[in-house]
Scaffold this active site. Sequence first.
Site, PDB file in Angstrom:
ATOM      1  N   ALA A 104      42.727  83.005  41.255  1.00 52.68           N
ATOM      2  CA  ALA A 104      41.810  83.100  39.979  1.00 52.68           C
ATOM      3  C   ALA A 104      40.367  83.264  39.900  1.00 52.68           C
ATOM      4  O   ALA A 104      39.700  82.189  39.883  1.00 52.68           O
ATOM      5  CB  ALA A 104      42.247  81.927  38.475  1.00 52.68           C
ATOM      6  N   GLY A 163      33.260  76.579  37.923  1.00 56.77           N
ATOM      7  CA  GLY A 163      34.572  76.850  38.631  1.00 56.77           C
ATOM      8  C   GLY A 163      35.873  76.546  37.211  1.00 56.77           C
ATOM      9  O   GLY A 163      35.867  77.027  36.380  1.00 56.77           O
ATOM     10  N   ASN A 164      37.302  77.353  37.969  1.00 54.23           N
ATOM     11  CA  ASN A 164      38.376  76.900  36.558  1.00 54.23           C
ATOM     12  C   ASN A 164      39.509  76.227  36.439  1.00 54.23           C
ATOM     13  O   ASN A 164      39.761  75.572  37.997  1.00 54.23           O
ATOM     14  CB  ASN A 164      39.193  78.626  36.274  1.00 54.23           C
ATOM     15  CG  ASN A 164      39.353  79.437  37.870  1.00 54.23           C
ATOM     16  OD1 ASN A 164      40.447  78.895  38.294  1.00 54.23           O
ATOM     17  ND2 ASN A 164      39.220  80.095  38.394  1.00 54.23           N
ATOM     18  N   HIS A 165      40.416  76.052  36.246  1.00 54.95           N
ATOM     19  CA  HIS A 165      41.551  75.221  36.218  1.00 54.95           C
ATOM     20  C   HIS A 165      43.171  75.527  37.287  1.00 54.95           C
ATOM     21  O   HIS A 165      43.704  74.480  37.514  1.00 54.95           O
ATOM     22  CB  HIS A 165      41.595  74.436  35.073  1.00 54.95           C
ATOM     23  CG  HIS A 165      41.082  73.757  33.956  1.00 54.95           C
ATOM     24  ND1 HIS A 165      40.715  72.989  34.459  1.00 54.95           N
ATOM     25  CD2 HIS A 165      40.749  74.117  32.323  1.00 54.95           C
ATOM     26  CE1 HIS A 165      39.963  72.634  33.304  1.00 54.95           C
ATOM     27  NE2 HIS A 165      40.263  73.462  32.245  1.00 54.95           N
ATOM     28  N   SER A 166      43.047  76.786  38.169  1.00 54.26           N
ATOM     29  CA  SER A 166      44.001  76.433  38.318  1.00 54.26           C
ATOM     30  C   SER A 166      44.103  76.441  39.897  1.00 54.26           C
ATOM     31  O   SER A 166      43.183  75.528  40.616  1.00 54.26           O
ATOM     32  CB  SER A 166      43.452  78.543  39.186  1.00 54.26           C
ATOM     33  OG  SER A 166      44.409  78.562  40.116  1.00 54.26           O
TER      34      SER A 166
END
Length: 403
Positions: free
Chosen positions: A280, A212-215
């Site tokens: 994102a 995943g990512n930090h969005s």
Amino acid sequence: MSVLSGKNVLLGVTAGIAAYKTAFLVRLLIKAGAKVQVVMTPASKDFVTPLTLSTLSKNPVHSTFYDREEENEKWNNHVDLALWADMFLIAPTTANTLSKMANGLCDNLLLAVYLSAKCKVYFAPAMDLDMYKHKSTKQNIEKLKGFGNVFIPPASGELASGLEGEGRMAEPDDIIKFIENDIISKLPLRGTSVLITAGPTFEAIDPVRFIGNHSSGKMGYALADRAANLGAQVVLISGPSHEELKNTSIQIVAVTNAEEMYLACQSYFSDSDIAIFSAAVADYTPSKVASQKIKKKDASLSIELKPTKDILATMGGIKKDQFLVGFALETNDGIRNAKSKLKKKNLDLIVLNTLQDKGAGFKTDTNKVTLIDKNEKITTFELKSKTEVAKDIFDEITKKLHA
Ligand code: CTP
């Protein structure tokens, strides 16, 4: 949610028997989420008490230029009151006040506020049948309409004099509906469909793990709320996010991974007039998703990744009349990279944020953006809350659409 929610409404009360209905009016405005202050003509206090209206509005009532009763006499600044208001509703408006407003008289606080008001003014006349029919009243109403004030027509029915006919102030419910409809009919994105993507995507590795990512989704959710508040029909395609929408009219389509987001965009894109891709999206996803949890071993582990579809570029390739907006999150060479994405993905506008700017990017409540249009015109903005950034972005879009 009412379009009056969060609005500062100044209610002007003048001396007619219908003033007793203003207690209901204040309650309905508060229920709709508005903040209410009341300004009364001195004579209207014979019909409804300031105590009633201050209790219901949760604010002191203003009726004179200064408060004599207070130990330190306090000046009621009519300019401040007028500037505070997003709208000024004068209900009831008697024949006397109507005439004074039409002729610029200023012998009480309410009239001083009216003359200083830059906001929209609504007036709801209330008077007896023959007074209402009088040519001077009709002329005054036309004059006020000509000044840009909005006339809320009176209703027909039994009047305080016992006569039957036109002149009764519109019912509080109808006044609220009238104002809401008036606001809605003038919203700049009324009849426009807006598609927004937001949040991260989670690409499954096995049943319990993902890439995943930090969005957080904050920017996309703020954009969705702004679009809906401007009257648009909004579809928000959101990856996993803890954000909440304020505007309940927004249709939310929850997705988890890039492929699901792509499929959802494919279904909604052709019906949209404006599409903003703020999600994102993962650029890569595991080639294979393990059906069972991957067990720990002593050796190192490699996961093969394959590219995801570039949703924005695909929609840029098939777009017809859509106004297409992309985001670029960069760490270096921001302007150059954003310009190249704008061209490559066939966008009308790109929103650049760089991680070099403190307070910009993922998870924060603020953002610092630069907008680049397809003629490569660059507009830079200060660090602002994401709600304000959403406003700037839509100001730019509506300017371009109406150019
Ligand atoms: N985007 C998308 N689908 C993807 C990747 C990105 O729709 N698979 C959209 C994002 O929502 C954003 C824009 O494309 O509006 C830019 O994304 P970004 O990741 O910054 O650009 P990339 O083209 O992926 O380039 P890079 O990661 O190399 O900077």
